[in-house]
Design an enzyme around this catalytic site. Structure first.
Site, PDB file in Angstrom:
ATOM      1  N   CYS A  87      86.378 -50.777 -30.109  1.00 15.97           N
ATOM      2  CA  CYS A  87      86.384 -49.302 -29.813  1.00 15.97           C
ATOM      3  C   CYS A  87      85.727 -48.951 -28.451  1.00 15.97           C
ATOM      4  O   CYS A  87      84.345 -49.051 -28.358  1.00 15.97           O
ATOM      5  CB  CYS A  87      85.513 -48.748 -30.950  1.00 15.97           C
ATOM      6  N   GLY A  88      86.455 -48.628 -27.624  1.00 13.00           N
ATOM      7  CA  GLY A  88      85.965 -48.281 -26.209  1.00 13.00           C
ATOM      8  C   GLY A  88      85.037 -47.307 -26.199  1.00 13.00           C
ATOM      9  O   GLY A  88      84.080 -47.065 -25.712  1.00 13.00           O
ATOM     10  N   CYS A 114      90.272 -42.279 -25.759  1.00 16.06           N
ATOM     11  CA  CYS A 114      90.380 -43.632 -26.383  1.00 16.06           C
ATOM     12  C   CYS A 114      90.414 -44.723 -25.467  1.00 16.06           C
ATOM     13  O   CYS A 114      91.324 -44.856 -24.748  1.00 16.06           O
ATOM     14  CB  CYS A 114      91.727 -43.500 -27.179  1.00 16.06           C
ATOM     15  N   HIS A 154      90.409 -48.132 -26.336  1.00 17.14           N
ATOM     16  CA  HIS A 154      91.377 -49.169 -26.434  1.00 17.14           C
ATOM     17  C   HIS A 154      92.957 -48.768 -25.727  1.00 17.14           C
ATOM     18  O   HIS A 154      93.570 -49.342 -25.292  1.00 17.14           O
ATOM     19  CB  HIS A 154      91.274 -49.782 -27.781  1.00 17.14           C
TER      20      HIS A 154
HETATM   21  O1  PYC Z   1      88.940 -47.562 -28.305  1.00 18.35           O
HETATM   22  O2  PYC Z   1      88.093 -45.373 -28.124  1.00 18.35           O
HETATM   23  C1  PYC Z   1      88.678 -46.268 -28.644  1.00 18.35           C
HETATM   24  C2  PYC Z   1      89.072 -46.083 -30.033  1.00 18.35           C
HETATM   25  C3  PYC Z   1      89.032 -44.670 -30.833  1.00 18.35           C
HETATM   26  C4  PYC Z   1      89.661 -44.602 -31.937  1.00 18.35           C
HETATM   27  C5  PYC Z   1      90.158 -45.972 -31.991  1.00 18.35           C
HETATM   28  N1  PYC Z   1      90.107 -46.895 -30.886  1.00 18.35           N
END
Ligand code: PYC
Length: 309
Positions: free
Chosen positions: A236-237, A88, A90
């Site tokens: 979303c990272g 994840c 973020h």
């Molecule tokens: O930032 O990768 C991310 C992520 C995945 C689900 C919510 N945020």
């Protein structure tokens, strides 16, 4: 009573709840093994921590673990309202700011162990965080699928730590006022992928849907549907990593070039890729802020102590 200490933060508006104390021991194995123990023996605590009435459906939990390698800063297992996340973006940015808040790390680069591999995260002198993600890649380009209630939708299947279906041509306005329609449309796409057996590697479910549109304030704006039918408030990272992998594969982004990805609420990540051993390694930079330090109380007499499930 069972008490669990957590630190809350948000990364570009998307909440992360880091569990720092009070969780049962998961042993000393790799994070992937500890995730399986968590899932098998303590899944009720996942919903207790992130779901209502203590949390809400958008909260991503991050269980802080002792790392396998003492040189790593931390191990982490990410979870949400419906299950577990391999990685994840973020959440890792939130975790780094939480470790700084706890005085466990300072400016510099740190290794974080996750169930899908080790990643590096740099706490920058200006307070921002840059994560160097796992290798990201596209497996299928321009896949067309008939979506119930809508017409045919075409998108790419790509991995950025989670599996994504990325759609650029959809005719929807990526605006907060349009959340209901964006969510319904993305859920319909996800259902169609499922019923047409369109998956990631090893039949992994594509559980994140990402819609893009142009924006005057960045290179692109996105809406990301998360597995538990919530939208990502941040860009979303892992979703931005999947996007960068597609852009690089299409020769629309060069190594080291910065891509500015905006979320549906207007928060921003900066991303770029490096090529190592022929693999695309994305870096994502963002900001997070600690918002609360809380003790969760699980009262044995509370019928909803494990969350509303
Ligand atoms: O930032 O990768 C991310 C992520 C995945 C689900 C919510 N945020």
């Amino acid at each position: 009573m069972q008490n669990i200490r957590v630190i809350d933060s948000h990364t570009g508006g998307e909440p992360t709840r880091v569990v720092i104390q009070g969780f049962p021991d998961l042993g000393n194995g790799p994070m992937a093994d500890r995730l399986e123990i968590f899932r098998r023996e303590h899944d009720h605590l996942r919903s207790a921590i992130v779901r209502e009435p203590r949390g809400h459906d958008a909260v991503v939990g991050a269980l802080l673990c002792e790392p396998v390698d003492p040189d790593s800063a931390a191990g982490v297992i990410f979870f949400n309202n419906v299950g577990y996340l391999g990685m994840c973006g973020h959440g890792t940015i939130g975790l780094v700011k939480t470790l700084e808040y706890l005085n466990r790390i300072s400016t510099g680069t740190h290794t974080i162990e996750t169930p899908v591999g080790n990643i590096n995260a740099a706490l920058n002198p200006d307070g921002s965080v840059t994560i160097t993600n796992v290798a990201s890649y596209r497996t299928r380009k321009s896949v067309s699928v008939d979506v119930d209630g809508y017409s045919t939708v075409t998108g790419d299947v790509a991995y950025g730590g989670n599996w994504f279906f990325l759609v650029g041509d959809h005719g929807k306005a990526i605006e907060l006022e349009n959340l209901h329609e964006l969510t319904a449309f993305s859920v319909a796409i996800r259902n169609s992928l499922r019923s047409n057996n369109i998956t990631g590697d090893n039949e992994a479910e594509i559980d994140h849907i990402e819609l893009f549109s142009p924006t005057p304030t960045a290179d692109s704006r996105n809406f990301v549907l998360c597995p538990g039918i919530e939208y990502d408030r941040s860009p979303c990272g892992t979703g931005t990593s999947a996007k960068l992998a597609c852009l690089y594969a299409d020769s629309k982004l060069r190594e080291g070039e910065v891509w500015r990805q905006e979320s549906v609420i207007g928060s921003l990540f900066e991303g770029s890729v490096a090529i190592k051993d022929n693999r695309i390694i994305p870096s994502i930079k963002g900001n997070a802020f600690v918002t609360a330090e809380i003790e969760l109380i699980l009262d044995p007499n509370d019928p909803f102590r494990y969350g509303i499930r």
